[in-house]
Design an enzyme around this catalytic site. Sequence first.
Site, mmCIF file in Angstrom:
data_model
loop_
_atom_site.group_PDB
_atom_site.id
_atom_site.type_symbol
_atom_site.label_atom_id
_atom_site.label_comp_id
_atom_site.label_asym_id
_atom_site.label_seq_id
_atom_site.Cartn_x
_atom_site.Cartn_y
_atom_site.Cartn_z
ATOM 1 N N TRP A 110 0.823 -1.203 0.000
ATOM 2 C CA TRP A 110 0.000 0.000 0.000
ATOM 3 C C TRP A 110 0.855 1.250 0.000
ATOM 4 O O TRP A 110 0.495 2.261 -0.630
ATOM 5 C CB TRP A 110 -0.980 -0.029 1.175
ATOM 6 C CG TRP A 110 -1.774 -1.291 1.184
ATOM 7 C CD1 TRP A 110 -1.785 -2.277 2.143
ATOM 8 C CD2 TRP A 110 -2.654 -1.764 0.141
ATOM 9 N NE1 TRP A 110 -2.609 -3.300 1.764
ATOM 10 C CE2 TRP A 110 -3.163 -3.024 0.539
ATOM 11 C CE3 TRP A 110 -3.057 -1.241 -1.086
ATOM 12 C CZ2 TRP A 110 -4.036 -3.770 -0.234
ATOM 13 C CZ3 TRP A 110 -3.936 -1.976 -1.879
ATOM 14 C CH2 TRP A 110 -4.415 -3.226 -1.450
ATOM 15 N N ASP A 152 -0.906 6.850 6.667
ATOM 16 C CA ASP A 152 -1.987 5.919 6.356
ATOM 17 C C ASP A 152 -2.090 4.961 7.536
ATOM 18 O O ASP A 152 -1.238 4.112 7.742
ATOM 19 C CB ASP A 152 -1.657 5.166 5.062
ATOM 20 C CG ASP A 152 -2.682 4.096 4.706
ATOM 21 O OD1 ASP A 152 -3.650 3.895 5.469
ATOM 22 O OD2 ASP A 152 -2.500 3.443 3.652
ATOM 23 N N LYS A 194 -11.037 -1.990 8.509
ATOM 24 C CA LYS A 194 -10.107 -2.837 9.255
ATOM 25 C C LYS A 194 -10.395 -2.824 10.759
ATOM 26 O O LYS A 194 -10.366 -3.850 11.413
ATOM 27 C CB LYS A 194 -8.666 -2.372 9.034
ATOM 28 C CG LYS A 194 -8.212 -2.319 7.598
ATOM 29 C CD LYS A 194 -7.990 -3.695 7.012
ATOM 30 C CE LYS A 194 -7.343 -3.590 5.644
ATOM 31 N NZ LYS A 194 -7.108 -4.901 5.029
#
Length: 357
Positions: free
Chosen positions: A102, A169, A193
């Site tokens: 990511w 992030d 998540k």
Amino acid sequence: MAKVHNFSAGPSILPREVLEKAASAVLDFDNLKLSLLEISHRSKNFEAVMERARSLVKELMQLPDGYSVLFLQGGASLQFVMVAQNLLRERGKAAYIDTGTWASNAIKEAKIFGQVEVVASSKADNYRYIPKGYTIPADADYFHCTSNNTIYGTQIKEFPTSPIPMVCDMSSDIFSRRIDFSKFSLIYAGAQKNMGPAGTTLVVVKDEILGKTGRAIPAMMDYRTHISKDSMYNTPPVFAVYVSMLTMEWLVSNGGLEWIENINRQKAELMYAEIDRNPLFYGTVAPEDRSWMNACFLLKDPALEPEFDKMWKEAGISGLRGHRSVGGYRASMYNALPLESVQVLVEVMKEFERIKG
């Protein structure tokens, strides 16, 4: 219904009481005789939800004045674009650390808008550790990091001190531990998540860093647009915001980040102790960088995987297989996963050792 131990990496487990309240609201929200899914996002009832959700974020993060809280759409992947578009000057430079898939995707998107300097990367070692000792250039417009890497199972334990705005992030470990959130000028996190269902993305941004790029930004991509409209420039993801609000209320009512940090530490210590002790398994990550959220491990003999898979499935365990790009196993231990579920997995691993060791 039999207990399922949900180790899914996302969308992931949510607290039972949150699911029950959300299910009730789908049928009748606020005694309106209307479903949460049917009411106007402009109604006072939902405006109260949005305001409550934003206030809970600030409470949990203990943020000073000067930050705006947004609930947007498009996931963290859209934030890879919005961060660069809103913060990277037309002739500027951004600094990134590459710690996984990511982070790499964020770097790729940022390069569309300007120069990107990758200050450190663990890609050459299959992202099995978090780089350290790197230098953040003082002339960059911002520094971007990824706090937790779900695919490879690494987590930043100590964040650097940056002379420039720091962006993070936090999609896969948001609200899982106490950190100094005020160190960051922008934080973003997909809800699915650790905070709610898929469909909304939390963005927390320091107001003073915006509007300095010199570029024209489309309204939908401009953080200032969403700030001015209280996250309702367009129709927000009503259900996802509501469930995220409920999850944050669950956290606060039980003791906040100090409470959940203690539980998450116990889960991680129990899981990694068994991985290290059991001669049939081994971990894939440098011990000092092991994620509390995603414990990645392998069988020393891959031929035993079908038998191990059968055992953990029979024990009511779900979602244990590793990401398709790396294989093996990944025990995702997000906030709502009880310690009991980790204990069940550890017992399965011990029993497997007894049979095959």
